[in-house]
Design a protein around this motif. Structure first.
Motif, PDB file in Angstrom:
ATOM      1  N   ALA A   9       0.832  -1.212   0.000  1.00  0.00           N
ATOM      2  CA  ALA A   9       0.000   0.000   0.000  1.00  0.00           C
ATOM      3  C   ALA A   9       0.862   1.257   0.000  1.00  0.00           C
ATOM      4  CB  ALA A   9      -0.929  -0.003   1.207  1.00  0.00           C
ATOM      5  N   THR A  10       1.958   1.234   0.760  1.00  0.00           N
ATOM      6  CA  THR A  10       2.860   2.386   0.788  1.00  0.00           C
ATOM      7  C   THR A  10       3.516   2.590  -0.565  1.00  0.00           C
ATOM      8  OG1 THR A  10       3.306   2.153   3.151  1.00  0.00           O
ATOM      9  CG2 THR A  10       4.938   3.354   1.855  1.00  0.00           C
ATOM     10  N   MET A  11       3.988   1.512  -1.173  1.00  0.00           N
ATOM     11  CA  MET A  11       4.622   1.626  -2.489  1.00  0.00           C
ATOM     12  C   MET A  11       3.646   2.132  -3.538  1.00  0.00           C
ATOM     13  SD  MET A  11       7.866   0.991  -2.648  1.00  0.00           S
ATOM     14  CE  MET A  11       9.155   0.343  -1.564  1.00  0.00           C
ATOM     15  N   ASP A  12       2.404   1.630  -3.496  1.00  0.00           N
ATOM     16  CA  ASP A  12       1.397   2.099  -4.450  1.00  0.00           C
ATOM     17  C   ASP A  12       1.091   3.577  -4.231  1.00  0.00           C
ATOM     18  OD1 ASP A  12       1.151  -0.303  -5.764  1.00  0.00           O
ATOM     19  OD2 ASP A  12      -0.586  -0.973  -4.610  1.00  0.00           O
ATOM     20  N   LEU A  13       1.009   4.002  -2.977  1.00  0.00           N
ATOM     21  CA  LEU A  13       0.675   5.388  -2.656  1.00  0.00           C
ATOM     22  C   LEU A  13       1.741   6.353  -3.158  1.00  0.00           C
ATOM     23  CD1 LEU A  13      -0.994   7.564  -1.199  1.00  0.00           C
ATOM     24  CD2 LEU A  13       0.240   6.970   0.901  1.00  0.00           C
ATOM     25  N   ILE A  14       3.019   6.039  -2.909  1.00  0.00           N
ATOM     26  CA  ILE A  14       4.085   6.972  -3.295  1.00  0.00           C
ATOM     27  C   ILE A  14       4.448   6.855  -4.765  1.00  0.00           C
ATOM     28  CG2 ILE A  14       4.982   7.036  -0.939  1.00  0.00           C
ATOM     29  CD1 ILE A  14       7.315   5.314  -1.854  1.00  0.00           C
ATOM     30  N   GLY A  15       4.006   5.782  -5.430  1.00  0.00           N
ATOM     31  CA  GLY A  15       3.986   5.760  -6.886  1.00  0.00           C
ATOM     32  C   GLY A  15       5.264   5.450  -7.628  1.00  0.00           C
ATOM     33  N   LEU A  16       6.222   4.759  -7.012  1.00  0.00           N
ATOM     34  CA  LEU A  16       7.438   4.415  -7.763  1.00  0.00           C
ATOM     35  C   LEU A  16       7.048   3.560  -8.965  1.00  0.00           C
ATOM     36  CD1 LEU A  16       9.920   3.563  -4.858  1.00  0.00           C
ATOM     37  CD2 LEU A  16       9.187   5.789  -5.738  1.00  0.00           C
ATOM     38  N   PRO A  17       7.618   3.811 -10.125  1.00  0.00           N
ATOM     39  CA  PRO A  17       7.155   3.124 -11.344  1.00  0.00           C
ATOM     40  C   PRO A  17       7.438   1.625 -11.368  1.00  0.00           C
ATOM     41  CG  PRO A  17       9.012   4.588 -11.822  1.00  0.00           C
ATOM     42  CD  PRO A  17       8.614   4.864 -10.420  1.00  0.00           C
ATOM     43  N   TRP A  18       8.437   1.185 -10.583  1.00  0.00           N
ATOM     44  CA  TRP A  18       8.783  -0.242 -10.588  1.00  0.00           C
ATOM     45  C   TRP A  18       8.988  -0.733  -9.162  1.00  0.00           C
ATOM     46  CZ3 TRP A  18       8.119  -2.813 -14.975  1.00  0.00           C
ATOM     47  CH2 TRP A  18       8.097  -2.067 -16.163  1.00  0.00           C
ATOM     48  N   ARG A  19       8.517  -1.968  -8.926  1.00  0.00           N
ATOM     49  CA  ARG A  19       8.680  -2.594  -7.613  1.00  0.00           C
ATOM     50  C   ARG A  19       9.227  -4.000  -7.793  1.00  0.00           C
ATOM     51  NH1 ARG A  19       3.306  -3.591  -5.690  1.00  0.00           N
ATOM     52  NH2 ARG A  19       3.567  -5.813  -6.188  1.00  0.00           N
ATOM     53  N   ILE A  20      10.183  -4.343  -6.961  1.00  0.00           N
ATOM     54  CA  ILE A  20      10.701  -5.713  -6.933  1.00  0.00           C
ATOM     55  C   ILE A  20      10.314  -6.316  -5.591  1.00  0.00           C
ATOM     56  CG2 ILE A  20      12.746  -7.177  -6.974  1.00  0.00           C
ATOM     57  CD1 ILE A  20      14.109  -5.155  -8.749  1.00  0.00           C
ATOM     58  N   THR A  21       9.578  -7.410  -5.639  1.00  0.00           N
ATOM     59  CA  THR A  21       9.122  -8.081  -4.425  1.00  0.00           C
ATOM     60  C   THR A  21       9.966  -9.329  -4.207  1.00  0.00           C
ATOM     61  OG1 THR A  21       6.872  -7.290  -4.850  1.00  0.00           O
ATOM     62  CG2 THR A  21       7.137  -9.071  -3.245  1.00  0.00           C
ATOM     63  N   VAL A  22      10.490  -9.464  -2.986  1.00  0.00           N
ATOM     64  CA  VAL A  22      11.400 -10.559  -2.640  1.00  0.00           C
ATOM     65  C   VAL A  22      10.808 -11.330  -1.467  1.00  0.00           C
ATOM     66  CG1 VAL A  22      13.730 -11.176  -1.904  1.00  0.00           C
ATOM     67  CG2 VAL A  22      13.371  -9.176  -3.377  1.00  0.00           C
ATOM     68  N   GLY A  23      10.644 -12.646  -1.646  1.00  0.00           N
ATOM     69  CA  GLY A  23      10.121 -13.481  -0.572  1.00  0.00           C
ATOM     70  C   GLY A  23      10.755 -14.860  -0.591  1.00  0.00           C
ATOM     71  N   PRO A  24      10.678 -15.579   0.530  1.00  0.00           N
ATOM     72  CA  PRO A  24      11.303 -16.915   0.618  1.00  0.00           C
ATOM     73  C   PRO A  24      10.794 -17.889  -0.432  1.00  0.00           C
ATOM     74  CG  PRO A  24      10.711 -16.118   2.803  1.00  0.00           C
ATOM     75  CD  PRO A  24      10.114 -15.153   1.832  1.00  0.00           C
ATOM     76  N   ARG A  25       9.480 -17.837  -0.733  1.00  0.00           N
ATOM     77  CA  ARG A  25       8.934 -18.798  -1.693  1.00  0.00           C
ATOM     78  C   ARG A  25       9.538 -18.592  -3.082  1.00  0.00           C
ATOM     79  NH1 ARG A  25       2.554 -18.993  -2.087  1.00  0.00           N
ATOM     80  NH2 ARG A  25       2.915 -19.515   0.119  1.00  0.00           N
ATOM     81  N   GLY A  26       9.620 -17.337  -3.530  1.00  0.00           N
ATOM     82  CA  GLY A  26      10.213 -17.084  -4.839  1.00  0.00           C
ATOM     83  C   GLY A  26      11.689 -17.410  -4.883  1.00  0.00           C
ATOM     84  N   LEU A  27      12.374 -17.071  -3.808  1.00  0.00           N
ATOM     85  CA  LEU A  27      13.821 -17.315  -3.785  1.00  0.00           C
ATOM     86  C   LEU A  27      14.154 -18.801  -3.873  1.00  0.00           C
ATOM     87  CD1 LEU A  27      14.957 -14.658  -1.162  1.00  0.00           C
ATOM     88  CD2 LEU A  27      15.344 -14.617  -3.623  1.00  0.00           C
ATOM     89  N   LYS A  28      13.248 -19.662  -3.371  1.00  0.00           N
ATOM     90  CA  LYS A  28      13.472 -21.110  -3.497  1.00  0.00           C
ATOM     91  C   LYS A  28      13.545 -21.515  -4.964  1.00  0.00           C
ATOM     92  CE  LYS A  28      11.455 -22.643   0.878  1.00  0.00           C
ATOM     93  NZ  LYS A  28      10.359 -23.397   1.535  1.00  0.00           N
ATOM     94  N   ASN A  29      12.826 -20.768  -5.815  1.00  0.00           N
ATOM     95  CA  ASN A  29      12.859 -21.037  -7.256  1.00  0.00           C
ATOM     96  C   ASN A  29      13.831 -20.121  -7.992  1.00  0.00           C
ATOM     97  OD1 ASN A  29      10.761 -23.017  -7.107  1.00  0.00           O
ATOM     98  ND2 ASN A  29       9.256 -21.338  -6.955  1.00  0.00           N
ATOM     99  N   GLY A  30      14.575 -19.328  -7.211  1.00  0.00           N
ATOM    100  CA  GLY A  30      15.599 -18.462  -7.802  1.00  0.00           C
ATOM    101  C   GLY A  30      15.054 -17.214  -8.464  1.00  0.00           C
ATOM    102  N   VAL A  31      13.816 -16.782  -8.077  1.00  0.00           N
ATOM    103  CA  VAL A  31      13.217 -15.635  -8.758  1.00  0.00           C
ATOM    104  C   VAL A  31      12.715 -14.583  -7.760  1.00  0.00           C
ATOM    105  CG1 VAL A  31      12.527 -16.984 -10.769  1.00  0.00           C
ATOM    106  CG2 VAL A  31      10.911 -16.693  -8.865  1.00  0.00           C
TER     107      VAL A  31
END
Length: 445
Positions: A393-415
């Motif tokens: 919600a904070t990222m959407d509010l301040i409006g940066l054009p690109w976001r990279i989301t990092v979490g344990p589940r994705g990292l297990k697949n290397g992404v």
């Protein structure tokens, strides 16, 4: 910047007195804080965007040979009496006296002061043409300030002034400014349409305003639909080429486009019915040619080739730098918040850690953060121990054009997940490819 160390006082509730989107979102995103009617403090996020906009204006002015200087905010009333504007300007001018009883004013514009500088230092046609400009705070005591930075009393403005020997030379300066302004706005991701306008207290016969179409615009505008299809793009325009600059002026102003102050119903009726458009517009700049209005009254003369003194021809040209932030947001937002164009975004990319404290997630985010910094990019890393929904919600509010989301589940697949704020589209890729993708986007600006 790590968000845990940043000053970003976002608001969950919308302030009751904020009437338009840009005002609401600038307050909610912690960009500004109102100090009194029409006067704002620029908080870190807002100040960061303000400097981005200011730097683009500087770059495009100097690209066409205009020379920066800096004039004071307070001016002597005596200069304005020379031009005849001190009493004529009206109640928008803030008039004050210093402790010696000298009459001063907080400058709403700088035609008199720049003319005084010119006449003190320039005396020959050989020193022409000359265009000087600055970016400085102005004050106009609006009777009813509203809409946040769109109609404030204190505002940041770029005002430039050309000095030329003849009207023909001054009209080339006018056309050159139009080219420069078009490029400036396009670099910010805005389409600002030049429209025939009224000169107001500045004076002069030739003037165009640049308006961004938006439902919340102050001005009613009438235009041929075809004007929205014209773009300057990447054309290489020589600012010293009279014919090239005149050609751009003719291209962008040949179709009907006027504000309500200069609207001509008979002329508009000649536009094909399916292309007649009416809308609202936000003024973000204006250019003027006013001839010898100030040079004659204030004695700004040069010795010409014939050895005789002649008053110089002048024009003034303004861009509302702080107002542009409001216009940018009015043109780029949704129900979640701001959507910054890449050219003016406060941070190039946001990094969201879905599980702060997880060794692998923390390490991957730190690596992304350092990689972007090494490439000269400016990431904002949300390293707070907050829920994922709050971070998004904070990222959407301040409006940066690109976001990279990092979490344990994705990292297990290397992404990691890369998301476009404008389209909402997300794509999974390796951290290395995510860095390459973001870097390429900004390298192409």
């Amino acid at each position: 910047m790590r968000l845990s160390r940043y000053f970003l006082p976002v608001l969950k509730e919308t302030p009751a007195d904020a009437q338009i989107a840009s005002h609401r979102l600038m307050l909610r995103a912690g960009m500004i804080r109102q100090q009194s009617a029409g006067i704002y403090s620029w908080l870190p996020l807002g100040y960061k965007v303000l400097k981005k906009v200011e730097n683009i204006v500087h770059q495009e002015q100097q690209r066409v040979g205009h020379i920066p200087l800096l004039m004071p905010t307070l001016q002597s009333a005596d200069l304005w009496r020379e031009s005849g504007r001190y009493d004529a300007y009206g109640d928008e001018m803030l008039r004050i006296s210093d402790r010696q009883g000298r009459e001063m004013l907080y400058g709403p514009t700088n035609e008199e002061m720049i003319t005084d500088i010119f006449r003190a230092h320039v005396g020959s046609y050989k020193d022409l043409p000359l265009t000087l400009y600055h970016i400085q705070w102005k004050f106009r005591d609006e009777v009813r300030p509203r809409f946040g930075v769109m109609r404030g009393r204190e505002f940041l403005m770029k005002d430039g002034y050309n000095f030329d020997l003849t009207k023909e030379d001054a009209m080339h300066a006018y056309n050159r400014h139009l080219v420069s302004y078009l490029r400036t706005y396009e670099r910010m991701g805005l389409q600002a349409i030049p429209m025939r306008a009224d000169s107001g207290p500045i004076g002069g016969d030739d003037t165009h305003e640049f308006l961004v179409l938006a439902d919340t615009g102050e001005s009613e505008v009438f235009y041929d639909k075809g004007v929205t299809d014209i773009k300057l793009g990447e054309r290489d325009i020589d600012p010293y080429d009279v014919d090239q600059c005149r050609g751009v002026m003719e291209e962008f102003t040949s179709l009907y486009a006027r504000t309500d102050e200069t609207h001509d119903a008979d002329e508009f009726a000649k536009v094909p019915a399916d292309r007649q458009m009416t809308a609202r517009g936000i003024e973000v700049g204006q250019i003027f040619y006013f001839g010898t209005k100030y040079s004659e009254s204030m004695g700004a003369e040069v010795v010409g080739q014939d050895g005789k003194k002649t008053p110089v021809h002048m024009g003034s040209h303004g861009i509302g730098v702080s107002r542009l932030l409001g216009a940018l947001i009015e043109a780029n937002h949704d129900d979640k918040g701001i959507i910054w164009p890449e050219g003016v975004t406060p941070f190039h990319v946001g990094i969201v850690n879905l599980k702060q404290g997880d060794e692998e997630a923390d390490g991957a985010c730190d690596a992304l953060y350092k990689s972007f910094q090494a490439l000269g990019l400016d990431p904002l890393y949300d390293d707070r121990k907050e829920r994922a929904g709050g971070k998004f919600a904070t990222m959407d509010l301040i409006g940066l054009p690109w976001r990279i989301t990092v979490g344990p589940r994705g990292l297990k697949n290397g992404v990691v997940e890369v998301t476009s704020r404008r389209t909402g589209a997300s794509e999974e890729m390796t951290p290395e490819l995510a860095i390459e993708k973001i870097a390429k986007i900004y390298a192409e600006l």
